[in-house]
Each structure stands twice: as C-alpha cells, then as structure tokens.
Scaffold this active site. Structure first.
Site, PDB file in Angstrom:
ATOM      1  N   TYR A  38     -22.205 -56.049  24.636  1.00 50.91           N
ATOM      2  CA  TYR A  38     -22.260 -56.003  26.014  1.00 50.91           C
ATOM      3  C   TYR A  38     -21.095 -56.599  26.369  1.00 50.91           C
ATOM      4  CZ  TYR A  38     -23.483 -61.011  25.431  1.00 50.91           C
ATOM      5  OH  TYR A  38     -23.551 -62.641  25.239  1.00 50.91           O
ATOM      6  N   PHE A  48     -18.974 -62.638  33.625  1.00 54.67           N
ATOM      7  CA  PHE A  48     -19.131 -64.090  33.370  1.00 54.67           C
ATOM      8  C   PHE A  48     -19.630 -64.061  31.294  1.00 54.67           C
ATOM      9  CE2 PHE A  48     -23.413 -61.513  33.874  1.00 54.67           C
ATOM     10  CZ  PHE A  48     -24.105 -62.037  33.473  1.00 54.67           C
ATOM     11  N   ASP A  49     -20.414 -62.944  31.065  1.00 60.20           N
ATOM     12  CA  ASP A  49     -20.508 -62.941  29.409  1.00 60.20           C
ATOM     13  C   ASP A  49     -19.951 -62.109  28.479  1.00 60.20           C
ATOM     14  OD1 ASP A  49     -20.824 -63.900  26.863  1.00 60.20           O
ATOM     15  OD2 ASP A  49     -23.054 -64.363  27.091  1.00 60.20           O
ATOM     16  N   ILE A  67     -33.525 -61.275  28.983  1.00 60.20           N
ATOM     17  CA  ILE A  67     -34.401 -61.234  30.242  1.00 60.20           C
ATOM     18  C   ILE A  67     -35.126 -59.517  30.368  1.00 60.20           C
ATOM     19  CG2 ILE A  67     -32.391 -62.633  31.324  1.00 60.20           C
ATOM     20  CD1 ILE A  67     -30.958 -60.175  31.895  1.00 60.20           C
ATOM     21  N   TYR A  93     -32.713 -63.193  36.247  1.00 59.49           N
ATOM     22  CA  TYR A  93     -32.011 -64.319  36.128  1.00 59.49           C
ATOM     23  C   TYR A  93     -33.005 -64.823  36.958  1.00 59.49           C
ATOM     24  CZ  TYR A  93     -29.609 -64.618  31.944  1.00 59.49           C
ATOM     25  OH  TYR A  93     -29.197 -64.291  30.450  1.00 59.49           O
ATOM     26  N   PHE A 110     -24.732 -55.101  32.785  1.00 61.24           N
ATOM     27  CA  PHE A 110     -24.434 -55.244  31.732  1.00 61.24           C
ATOM     28  C   PHE A 110     -24.156 -54.147  30.501  1.00 61.24           C
ATOM     29  CE2 PHE A 110     -27.574 -58.528  32.293  1.00 61.24           C
ATOM     30  CZ  PHE A 110     -26.433 -59.782  32.068  1.00 61.24           C
TER      31      PHE A 110
END
Length: 427
Positions: A38, A48-49, A67, A93, A110
């Site tokens: 992902y 961010f990731d 989540i 979140y 995502f």
C-alpha cells in the site's frame, strides 16, 4: 454509482476505484490473514506511509487491527487486485488524526494491492489443521464451551460434493455422536452465537481419519469442509464458578456419561468425560468440604481412564492414570493390576512382577495376579531365548564375513587401487 473520477461508493465515508482487476471471484473472509502492499497519501498528495520499499503488510481482516475503511474496502478485493480507497475521517483516524503524520480530520487515499490471503488458523498450535473463513460475524464473546449443547445447521463437503446437510443438536465434545469429526468440537468453541463460517479440516486427528463413516463415501484421511451456522447454545458454568456441591453433581453426571460411552466402546468420548471429572475435582474446594465423595470420584475416573487408554493401546497414558489413582489410594488393586499389565506390554518384566507380587501381598488369594506373575516369567524367558538366538545369528554372520574381508583386502592391496569393493561393502 461511479463519480467522474471513477470512484464507487462502498458505504458512507468510503469510495473505491479499481486500478488493476484481480483474479477470479473470491474475496478474503473475516479473520483471513491478508497480505498487501500500500501507499497512503494525504489530500495534498503527500505520501505519509508506504510498504513498497518494505515487506508486504499483513493483518487479520475484520478484527479491528486496522482502520475501519481498510476492513471494509479490502474485503471487496480479489487476489491481485489493485485499487484506491478514498477514506473519510469517520472510517479513518477520526477528528484527532494520528500526529505527526496524519492531521486531525484528514481525508486519506490508499493505493492498495491485495497479494494473497490465508484462512484464519484456529487449530491447536496453529498447525493448519483447522482453518476458518467467517461469512457472517456472530455476537462477540458469546462462545460455547466444552459441554455446551449447541444448535446448528451444518453442511459437509469434500471436493465439491455435499455428504452432510442437516440441522443438529449435540454436546460440544461429543460431535461424533452427530456424525461429525473431532475437529468440529474444537472449531465450534471458537465460533460465536449467530456466526456462519466455513471450517476446513485436515489431518487424521481433526477429520474422520482412516475409517470415515461408510455412508459418507469418503476416502481415508480425506480433508473436509463444513459450513456451520451456529444458531444457539446453552452456556455451561465454568468449573471455578461452581459450588462444592455443584462440582460433585457435575462430576457424577460426567462419570455416568463416561461409563455409558465406555460400555459402548466409544473410548475417546469416555476419556473426555473422565478428564472432565479431573478438571472439576483435582483442586480441593473449601477446607471444610468433605473429601470422601470427591476422592472416590477421582479414583474411579483415573481407573476408568487407565482402562480406556489400555484398550486404545496407549500404555504410557495407562501408567500415568494408574499412578494418579495410586497417589490417592496406594493399595488400590485395580490400579496396580492395570499398571502391571501396561509394564508387561513394555517388556518391563521385573517391574511387572514386582507390581503383581505387591497385589498378592494385599490380596494373597488373588489368582489373576499369580497368573500374571507366571506369564511375566514365561515372557521373560522367551524374550531372553529370542535375544540369545538373535545374537548368535549376528555373531555367525560376522565370523562368516571376516575371511571374505581378509581375502578382499589382500586382493585390493595387490591389484586394485579402489578403496572398497562390493563384497567389502556388503560385509
């Protein structure tokens, strides 16, 4: 309905756009271990990731390990599929975010690729012998336990053929009484009231083993699957919640049920009932509680456990059960006799004779013990004679081989540079 960007709304707060189609029609189930790659982005496009520079990320689907938008979105994917999930804060979140990377109230995108998944492993030691695919979640923390009476609709399948399809009521721990394999006794204790799951069983301990019921027309040791809808169950009070009198009553009921199974030759079911007595009574209750009934029930359970293990040819367990009985009643003749027979089966003749001799000291007229002493001596003599003949044959072969080895050795020294001939190897 798809919007201009190609997203489809899966539910309030979650949209999905397929980038690459997946394979087949199957999607992972609740509880499946899914493996994904992902990349996560904020609304401004900042990453961010990402797992792309690391190993794939894995989690148990539908178990709230990620989540909520992921649990819902990944459950719609196919193997090999790649998609974008647009997730609102309420499924991400939330209003607090996840500082410092994710700001409060963030809308996230995502890019997710579903690589593969495995069914949830609920077997003993997670050895792959019992796997579960959850179709419908039940009521959490509402699980039957050993001894619970369950009501369920169960469909059994092997290689696409249904061999079992019925509504059943049975006691957990006694699945075989309903024509079901032992593995379902374990699996159904992990299910919740109202749950519908597919249970996959393999291995001789969890399936029907080498001798499946003839009417099912299954090959020996066949892997089987069962779709189970657990409708209802009656809760069994845990043994630590029972009063002293309630423990005694439950133990007496278990003994009666175990004895019935023992008479019917259902040895494994009988053992479960005697083990239930041990579970109920092995720890003393209050200091003032009378122990006569408790001790008598415990000794009876251990004696019958020894008998069942003996008939299953599990002699190590037979000795262990006898030792437990003898710890409580050192002069119990039945325990001594069954232990002596188990030792005889090990060819431990000296100890077997000692045990049967001890019985004769307790009961001088015990003819069965005297017969076993004579049998031990006879078997011991036969064993010694057999060993002598075996060693005699070994020494004879060795003496026959020695001249051939000598001759071969000389031939090698004189004419043959090879390190070993066939004759030398056979010797």
């Amino acid at each position: 309905m798809a919007d201009a960007e190609g997203f489809v709304q899966l539910c309030e707060g979650l949209q999905k756009k397929i980038i690459e189609e997946g394979q087949g029609t199957a999607s992972p189930f609740i509880g499946s271990t899914v493996h994904v790659h992902y990349t996560g982005r904020l609304e401004n496009g900042d990453v961010f990731d990402s797992s792309r520079t690391k190993d794939p990320f894995q989690f148990n689907l539908g178990r709230e390990q990620v989540i909520k938008g992921w649990d819902i979105g990944v459950a719609t994917m196919k193997k090999g599929e790649r998609c974008e999930l647009l997730i609102a804060p309420e499924l991400g979140y939330g209003p607090s975010g996840n500082p410092p990377k994710i700001p409060p109230g963030a809308i996230l995108t995502f890019d997710v690729e579903l690589l593969r998944w495995e069914s949830e492993d609920i077997g003993p030691g997670k050895d792959g012998s019992i796997l579960r695919d959850t179709l419908v979640k039940g009521v959490e923390l509402e699980n039957p336990s050993e001894g619970s009476q369950v009501q369920a609709h169960i469909v059994g399948e092997h290689e696409g053929r249904h061999f079992y399809d019925r509504d059943v009521i049975f006691i957990v721990g006694e699945a075989s009484e309903a024509g079901l394999p032992d593995g379902l006794d374990t699996a159904i204790q992990r299910m919740c009231r109202g749950e519908k799951s597919i249970i996959h069983l393999k291995g001789t301990r969890q399936t029907y083993g080498a001798s499946p019921p003839i009417e099912y027309q299954l090959p020996p040791n066949a892997p089987v699957s069962f779709t189970i809808f657990l409708k209802e169950y009656k809760k069994v009070t845990a043994h630590w919640q029972l009063s002293d009198d309630e423990k005694i009553k439950a133990a007496e009921e278990a003994k009666e049920r175990g004895n019935d199974f023992l008479k019917q030759g259902k040895l494994k079911l009988a053992l479960k009932k005697y083990q239930r007595i041990e579970e109920l009574l092995e720890h003393r209750y209050s200091k003032d509680a009378p122990s006569e009934k408790r001790d008598a029930l415990m000794v009876a359970a251990y004696l019958n456990m020894a008998l069942a293990y003996s008939q299953l040819n599990e002699e190590v367990e037979t000795v262990a059960a006898c030792d437990k009985a003898l710890k409580m009643d050192p002069k119990n003749v039945k325990a001594l006799y069954r232990k002596g027979c188990a030792k005889l089966s090990f060819a431990d003749f000296d100890e077997a004779v000692a045990i049967f001799t001890e019985i004769r000291h307790i009961e001088p007229n015990n003819k069965a013990a005297q017969q076993q002493i004579l049998l031990c001596k006879q078997r011991s003599k036969e064993f010694e004679q057999s060993e002598r003949r075996r060693y005699k044959r070994l020494f004879a072969k060795k003496s026959e081989a020695e001249p051939a080895q000598e001759s071969t050795s000389k031939e090698i020294d004189a004419d043959d540079p090879q390190p070993c001939t066939s004759a030398e190897h056979e010797a």
